[in-house]
Each structure stands twice: as structure tokens, then as C-alpha cells.
Motif scaffolding. Structure first.
Motif, PDB file in Angstrom:
ATOM      1  N   ALA A 177       0.827  -1.207   0.000  1.00 60.86           N
ATOM      2  CA  ALA A 177       0.000   0.000   0.000  1.00 60.86           C
ATOM      3  C   ALA A 177       0.860   1.255   0.000  1.00 60.86           C
ATOM      4  O   ALA A 177       0.565   2.230  -0.702  1.00 60.86           O
ATOM      5  N   ILE A 228      -5.964   1.170  -4.388  1.00 62.14           N
ATOM      6  CA  ILE A 228      -4.969   0.387  -3.654  1.00 62.14           C
ATOM      7  C   ILE A 228      -5.634  -0.780  -2.950  1.00 62.14           C
ATOM      8  O   ILE A 228      -5.083  -1.893  -2.885  1.00 62.14           O
ATOM      9  N   LEU A 249       2.225   1.816  -3.564  1.00 61.31           N
ATOM     10  CA  LEU A 249       1.244   2.346  -4.507  1.00 61.31           C
ATOM     11  C   LEU A 249       0.819   3.761  -4.134  1.00 61.31           C
ATOM     12  O   LEU A 249       0.522   4.579  -5.016  1.00 61.31           O
ATOM     13  N   ARG A 250       0.783   4.048  -2.843  1.00 65.35           N
ATOM     14  CA  ARG A 250       0.418   5.408  -2.428  1.00 65.35           C
ATOM     15  C   ARG A 250       1.457   6.410  -2.898  1.00 65.35           C
ATOM     16  O   ARG A 250       1.108   7.532  -3.321  1.00 65.35           O
TER      17      ARG A 250
END
Length: 348
Positions: free
Chosen positions: A285, A298, A288-289
Motif C-alpha cells: 500500500a 490500492i 502504490l500510495r
């Protein structure tokens, strides 16, 4: 009579083309996805080319967009609401595009995770390594001390034998001829006894050393194995995970509310605990953030990783996932052609 209505079909004629039952055709008419049929004087249904094109369009839409969207499109067409019908098609195309973007994100994330170096050792891992090194050093020191003690014991036994033999030899020299022979015999016997005793002492000391070393190695192995098992199962608190990622604990709680993370709760303290799989999800996460993805996106990516059982199994399934999207995209092309044919048959 228009060409579209000149040819008449029975339900079985339409059903045979698509490998479905006549009753299914009647059900489609009842649900409004094909136009109502005319009735003969006998009461039997009479279908035309319009019904045939509508059935082709509907079944093609089902394969491409699913039953719900296909039904919405065909009912809107039957009602003359072309804008609503095309809007439903557009929403489905937009969903396919989002699915492709999700696949790209998952594929990129899986590649990064599978190619990433192993994570830095935690404090628990370093403590376990130190314990193993200390155990090895203590075992080596004990072995050296044991060797020194055995060597000293042998030396002391040998010295005592040599002193005893010297005294007995001196006594033999001071005695007469017969006594010298007897003393000589006694010296030989004493030397043989002394050698036997030294061998027995050495053997007993060596055996005790070997047993002690085996006991120490066995206990060390059991302790090290236990440490490794404990470290593997150890759960981290939210603060430790936040420190590892370089974020605040509030960020992890926000990701949990978005459905990205699913940490368990400690039964005693009711605090969040993150197991290795939870830490993996948090790292994905975070990755991807940083790439600018929204939390909802996400959550979808992490869920795919979770279902696959990790980045490696997911990476192996990405090709199949992409093939399914390609099949669906081609089906949408076919559905668009069939819907266009039906609209032309209606004169729209």
C-alpha cells in the motif's frame, strides 16, 4: 409488409441458432430484452427478423457486459431511449479500462515486490543472531577449557607414575642381587599398571568431554530453533510498522478504514497487531500510495495480492488475468456490432 416482418419464426427457430431452449426465448420476451411477439390466430408466438436481431444483440451484450447491463441496454432500446442504452455501454467500457489500470498497477507492484531485496533485519532478528553467536562462542570456550583439563589430568597422572617408578628403581639399586631382580620385576609390573591407569583416565575424561559437548550442542540447537520460530510468528504493534514504513500510525489506521489493511487485535490489550502478511500488505500500500494511486484503487490491488497468497503467486496469474481482459474487450467489439445491426434493423 416490411422485410423485417415478412419472415416469421417460431420460438424453437430462434432458440436453435444459439443453442438455448424455446422456453428461454419466451423468458427473454417476458423480461423485455426482446420485443413482444405477435400472436397467430391459434395463439402461437410469431417472431420476426427484428426479434432475431434483438436476441443476437442481447446474447452478445451478455457475453461482453453481463446480464444486468445487457438487460438495461435492450430495455432502453425497446423503449426508444437510445441515450440511456449507450450510457450503460459506456459505463461498462469505463469499468474495463479501470480493470486494465488495476492490472497494470498490480503487475508493477508484484514486479517490484518480487525483485525487491530482503527486508532489513529487525531488532528481534539481530537479537537472535547475537544469541546464536554467543552460544557458539560459549561452546568453543567450554571445549577449550575441557581440553586443557584433560591434558592437565594426563600430565599429572604421568608425573605421578614417573615419580613412583623412580623411587622404586632407587630401592632396587640399594638391595642385593636377588632383590634387584625382584625389584626389577616389580618396576615392570608397576609401569604396566601405571600405563593402564593412564589410558583409563584419558578415555574416561575424553568420553565425559564428548558427552558434555553433545549436551551443549543439543541445548544450543533447541534454543536457536525456538528463537527462529518465535521470531517468525512475532506480531508487530502499529508503532513498529509505522516506523518501518516511515509514516504515522494514523496513516495505517486510515488505510485500515479504507479496507486496505486488516490487522488483528491482541486479545489481552485489544491493540492492533501486524503479522508478516499484514506488514506485506502495508508495504505494498505504501508503494502504490507513493505512486499516486487512490486508496480505493490500492484496496483492490492489495485484495488481489491477498487472494493470490502473495506477490509471487499473483505474478504467475497476471498473464491469465490479462487474457481474460482481452477476451472481454473482444466480446465488447462483437456486442457493439450486434447492437448496431439491431439498431439499423429498427431504422435508428
Amino acid at each position: 409488409m416490411k422485410p423485417q416482418t415478412a419472415v416469421q419464426h417460431r420460438p424453437v427457430d430462434l432458440a436453435r441458432e444459439h443453442g438455448i431452449s424455446p422456453q428461454t426465448v419466451r423468458n427473454y420476451e417476458r423480461d423485455g430484452v426482446i420485443p413482444p411477439a405477435e400472436r397467430a390466430e391459434s395463439g402461437h408466438r410469431r417472431y420476426t427478423l427484428i426479434h432475431a436481431s434483438a436476441l443476437r444483440a442481447y446474447l452478445a451484450l451478455v457475453a461482453a457486459h453481463g446480464y444486468a447491463t445487457a438487460g438495461d441496454v435492450m430495455r432502453a432500446v425497446a423503449a426508444g431511449d437510445l441515450d440511456t442504452a449507450l450510457r450503460a455501454v459506456d459505463r461498462s467500457h469505463a469499468q474495463l479500462l479501470r480493470d486494465r489500470e488495476t492490472l497494470d498497477a498490480v503487475e508493477s507492484a508484484a514486479h517490484v515486490l518480487t525483485a525487491a531485496p530482503p527486508p532489513s533485519p529487525t531488532a528481534a532478528d539481530r537479537a537472535t543472531a547475537a544469541d546464536r553467536a554467543g552460544a557458539a562462542e560459549r561452546a568453543g570456550a567450554a571445549g577449550r577449557v575441557g581440553s586443557g583439563e584433560r591434558a592437565g589430568a594426563v600430565e599429572r597422572v604421568g608425573g605421578a607414575d614417573r615419580v613412583g617408578a623412580g623411587n622404586r628403581v632407587g630401592g632396587a639399586e640399594r638391595a642385593g642381587g636377588a632383590d634387584r631382580v625382584g625389584a626389577g620385576n616389580r618396576v615392570g609390573e608397576a609401569e604396566r599398571v601405571g600405563l593402564g591407569e593412564r589410558a583409563g583416565v584419558v578415555e574416561r575424561v575424553g568420553g565425559a568431554g564428548r558427552v558434555g559437548a553433545g549436551d551443549r550442542a543439543t541445548a544450543g540447537d533447541r534454543a536457536t530453533a525456538g528463537d527462529r520460530a518465535t521470531a517468525a510468528e512475532r506480531a508487530l504493534p502499529i508503532g513498529a510498522v509505522a516506523h518501518r514504513l516511515g509514516v504515522r500510525p494514523a496513516t495505517l489506521r486510515k488505510w485500515e478504514r479504507a479496507g486496505i489493511l486488516r490487522p488483528e487485535r491482541d486479545r489481552a490489550t485489544r491493540q492492533r497487531v501486524y503479522r508478516p502478511a499484514d506488514v506485506r500488505d502495508a508495504e505494498l500500500a505504501h508503494l502504490l500510495r507513493r505512486g499516486g494511486y487512490l486508496l480505493a484503487h490500492i484496496a483492490t490491488v492489495v485484495d488481489q495480492v491477498r487472494i493470490a497468497g502473495g506477490p509471487e503467486p499473483l505474478a504467475a496469474s497476471l498473464a491469465t488475468w490479462r487474457e481474460r481482459l482481452a477476451t472481454r474487450s473482444r466480446a465488447m467489439l462483437t456486442a457493439a456490432a450486434r447492437l448496431d445491426e439491431h439498431l439499423r434493423a429498427l431504422g435508428r
